[in-house]
Design an enzyme around this catalytic site. Structure first.
Site, PDB file in Angstrom:
ATOM      1  N   ASP A 199     -30.229   6.709  23.829  1.00 18.34           N
ATOM      2  CA  ASP A 199     -31.429   7.383  24.362  1.00 18.34           C
ATOM      3  C   ASP A 199     -31.072   8.791  24.867  1.00 18.34           C
ATOM      4  OD1 ASP A 199     -34.306   7.082  25.566  1.00 18.34           O
ATOM      5  OD2 ASP A 199     -33.049   7.728  27.243  1.00 18.34           O
TER       6      ASP A 199
ATOM      7  N   ALA B  64     -58.423  21.850  32.802  1.00 18.63           N
ATOM      8  CA  ALA B  64     -58.452  22.082  31.351  1.00 18.63           C
ATOM      9  C   ALA B  64     -59.657  22.919  30.939  1.00 18.63           C
ATOM     10  CB  ALA B  64     -58.497  20.743  30.625  1.00 18.63           C
TER      11      ALA B  64
ATOM     12  N   GLY C 213     -39.837   5.724  34.113  1.00 17.15           N
ATOM     13  CA  GLY C 213     -40.839   5.008  34.897  1.00 17.15           C
ATOM     14  C   GLY C 213     -42.246   5.418  34.501  1.00 17.15           C
TER      15      GLY C 213
ATOM     16  N   LYS D 166     -32.391  12.583  23.341  1.00 24.38           N
ATOM     17  CA  LYS D 166     -32.919  13.692  24.151  1.00 24.38           C
ATOM     18  C   LYS D 166     -32.073  14.952  23.958  1.00 24.38           C
ATOM     19  CE  LYS D 166     -34.841  10.316  27.339  1.00 24.38           C
ATOM     20  NZ  LYS D 166     -34.530   9.409  28.452  1.00 24.38           N
TER      21      LYS D 166
ATOM     22  N   ARG E 159     -51.704  -2.794  18.949  1.00 25.75           N
ATOM     23  CA  ARG E 159     -51.546  -3.787  17.881  1.00 25.75           C
ATOM     24  C   ARG E 159     -51.459  -5.181  18.496  1.00 25.75           C
ATOM     25  NH1 ARG E 159     -46.410  -1.821  14.745  1.00 25.75           N
ATOM     26  NH2 ARG E 159     -45.735  -1.636  16.895  1.00 25.75           N
TER      27      ARG E 159
ATOM     28  N   GLY F 214     -38.811  -1.093  35.332  1.00 27.02           N
ATOM     29  CA  GLY F 214     -39.555  -0.385  34.279  1.00 27.02           C
ATOM     30  C   GLY F 214     -38.879   0.890  33.806  1.00 27.02           C
TER      31      GLY F 214
ATOM     32  N   GLU G 247     -43.347  17.111  25.970  1.00 25.20           N
ATOM     33  CA  GLU G 247     -42.636  17.234  27.255  1.00 25.20           C
ATOM     34  C   GLU G 247     -42.169  15.864  27.757  1.00 25.20           C
ATOM     35  OE1 GLU G 247     -41.940  20.278  29.371  1.00 25.20           O
ATOM     36  OE2 GLU G 247     -40.608  18.612  29.791  1.00 25.20           O
TER      37      GLU G 247
ATOM     38  N   VAL H 234     -46.156   3.165  29.934  1.00 29.05           N
ATOM     39  CA  VAL H 234     -46.581   4.563  30.018  1.00 29.05           C
ATOM     40  C   VAL H 234     -48.071   4.699  29.674  1.00 29.05           C
ATOM     41  CG1 VAL H 234     -46.205   6.901  29.159  1.00 29.05           C
ATOM     42  CG2 VAL H 234     -44.253   5.384  29.504  1.00 29.05           C
TER      43      VAL H 234
ATOM     44  N   GLU I  96     -35.542   0.959  28.207  1.00 30.32           N
ATOM     45  CA  GLU I  96     -36.255   0.828  26.939  1.00 30.32           C
ATOM     46  C   GLU I  96     -36.515  -0.656  26.664  1.00 30.32           C
ATOM     47  OE1 GLU I  96     -37.100   3.722  24.982  1.00 30.32           O
ATOM     48  OE2 GLU I  96     -36.602   4.369  26.988  1.00 30.32           O
TER      49      GLU I  96
HETATM   50  N1  HSE Z   1     -35.254   4.342  29.199  1.00 34.56           N
HETATM   51  C1  HSE Z   1     -35.402   5.720  29.524  1.00 34.56           C
HETATM   52  C2  HSE Z   1     -34.532   6.013  30.729  1.00 34.56           C
HETATM   53  C3  HSE Z   1     -36.842   6.017  29.828  1.00 34.56           C
HETATM   54  O1  HSE Z   1     -34.020   5.075  31.342  1.00 34.56           O
HETATM   55  O2  HSE Z   1     -34.329   7.160  31.045  1.00 34.56           O
HETATM   56  C4  HSE Z   1     -37.166   7.480  29.839  1.00 34.56           C
HETATM   57  O3  HSE Z   1     -36.931   8.084  28.597  1.00 34.56           O
END
Ligand code: HSE
Length: 437
Positions: free
Chosen positions: A204, A35, A305, A208, A47, A190, A132, A16, A193
């Site tokens: 995950d 903006a 993605g 959310k 890191r 991609g 968001e 990202v 996680e």
């Molecule tokens: N791993 C998460 C998914 C990425 O597959 O939705 C987006 O939050």
């Protein structure tokens, strides 16, 4: 006179982060117009242990590996936290907020676990947290819910919140692809996680739901409030049997305001194949939301993605620079730290229909015994399905219930699991009847 540029610091340069840098460099002029001021990346913190294939895409001179060097950078007004995880991310977000810097984050795990605490720190320091990108990637549901639908009392939310799971289920359903292969493809594309267990376990999606349900229902929802099941126990047989009955399987996050209180859950569900949410395929996400004034609304977009998520991060950044988001964050008292705990429903007072599949010994009287246990718990059977082929001594026996109390169905499933004629745990999948819009 030209407006002074706003300085941005970026923490994390993975999938990202590199997408965000790409957008900010390529679209600099367009974003400056939107903006009202130019936006300049002043530092990128990566890191040493996080250096990866995307790090090379950071423009020369911007990259640092040391946290103090990063925070010592002058003229950095907004921090983008794209590192993921909860420990280091919490430390850097707190440090940024305490220094009065606004934070944009895509980190759902962080906000699910520590959101209220971080929102309070932000407010104390006259800074804002924009998030968001933490839910549904490029599909702007937080903005819609917090601002555009502010007039509404929300009665229900049904969502496909995880692109990896939706991709895997689509591949299994439409292509007959094996679970492991589909998961490997999702990782390669991609979507997943760093640890895909978070995706397939439902974790995950639950993160959310904690964030979105807090906002939708004006409550401080916590992870412990959400019973959570993933797709890692699903078998192709359930997908096939569901399809025979006209259902598509989806990993759904559900929040419903019932007379008995709020119900929250994450788990595989059957939805009628002709429902719009059943048509949401691949890594796309969706949220079906019911508001008392607006009625039914449906949001759809790429939920995972690089560029969809980067789109949400940069959108938040532009709204912060333009000044709209910071003021809204400061003035609105709808953020989770300002809300009470939810009033959760007693599961014996909420009802739904269920699909229950067991591996039953193919012997006389077994079906009657399963039916008897369901009857003892007050669960009425609407349909029974059993194919002639058995696997060894066992056969898949499917029961579809009438509307039954969720608590009773769970207790019946536990009792059935203990029966000597049943092999393994029953598979219990809710059948969703979407409310009228
Ligand atoms: N791993 C998460 C998914 C990425 O597959 O939705 C987006 O939050």
């Amino acid at each position: 006179m030209a407006q002074k540029a706003v300085g941005v610091g970026l923490i994390g340069c993975g999938t990202v982060g590199s997408g965000v840098v790409k957008l900010l460099v390529e679209q600099a002029e367009w974003y400056a117009q939107r903006a009202g001021r130019p936006i300049e990346v002043r530092r990128v913190l990566c890191r040493a242990e996080d250096v990866g294939p995307h790090t090379a895409q950071v423009p020369e001179g911007l990259l640092v590996h040391d946290l103090d060097a990063f925070f010592d950078t002058p003229d950095m007004d907004i921090i983008l936290e794209l590192a993921g995880g909860t420990t280091f991310a919490k430390q850097v977000v707190e440090r940024a907020l305490q220094a009065g810097k606004h934070v944009v984050t895509a980190n759902k795990a962080l906000l699910s676990a520590h959101g209220p605490e971080l929102f309070a720190v932000a407010r104390q320091n006259h800074a804002a947290i924009a998030f968001e990108a933490s839910c549904l990637g490029g599909c702007p549901v937080i903005t819609a819910m917090q601002f555009n639908l502010a007039a509404n009392r929300i009665s229900a939310m049904y969502g496909i919140f995880n692109g990896t799971c939706n991709y895997i289920l689509t591949q299994m359903t439409d292509q007959g692809q094996a679970y492991d292969e589909a998961l490997a493809d999702a990782q390669q594309l991609g979507f997943a996680e760093a640890d895909p267990t978070l995706d397939v376990s439902g974790g995950d999606t639950m993160h959310k739901l904690v964030i979105l349900a807090s906002l939708a229902f004006g409550a401080r929802v916590e992870e412990k409030h959400v019973p959570c099941e993933g797709i890692d126990r699903l078998e192709l047989v359930d997908i096939g049997l569901g399809a025979e009955m006209g259902y598509e399987i989806k990993l759904l996050a559900i929040a419903e305001q019932t007379d008995a209180g709020l119900t929250l859950s994450v788990g595989p569900c059957f939805v009628h194949a002709d429902e719009p949410i059943a048509q949401v395929k691949s890594s796309f996400n969706a949220m079906s939301l019911y508001g008392h004034a607006v009625g039914h609304t449906l949001y759809y977009g790429r939920g995972a993605g690089q560029m969809p998520t980067a789109s949400a991060v940069v959108g938040d950044l532009i709204n912060l620079v333009a000044g709209s988001y910071g003021a809204l964050f400061e003035n609105m008292a709808t953020w989770p730290d300002q809300q009470p705990a939810p009033k959760l429903a007693d599961l014996d007072r909420v009802t739904a229909r269920y699909y229950l599949r067991v591996n039953a010994l193919d012997q006389p009287g077994v079906l009657a015994r399963v039916a008897e246990v369901l009857g003892e718990h007050g669960v009425s059977i609407a349909a029974v399905n059993q194919h002639e082929q058995s696997v060894g001594q066992f056969v898949s026996l499917v029961v579809i219930t009438h509307e039954a109390a969720t608590g009773a169905v769970r207790r019946a499933a536990d009792d059935i699991a203990q029966m000597d004629v049943i092999d393994g745990e029953p598979i219990c999948i809710r059948i969703i009847d979407m409310p009228e819009g």
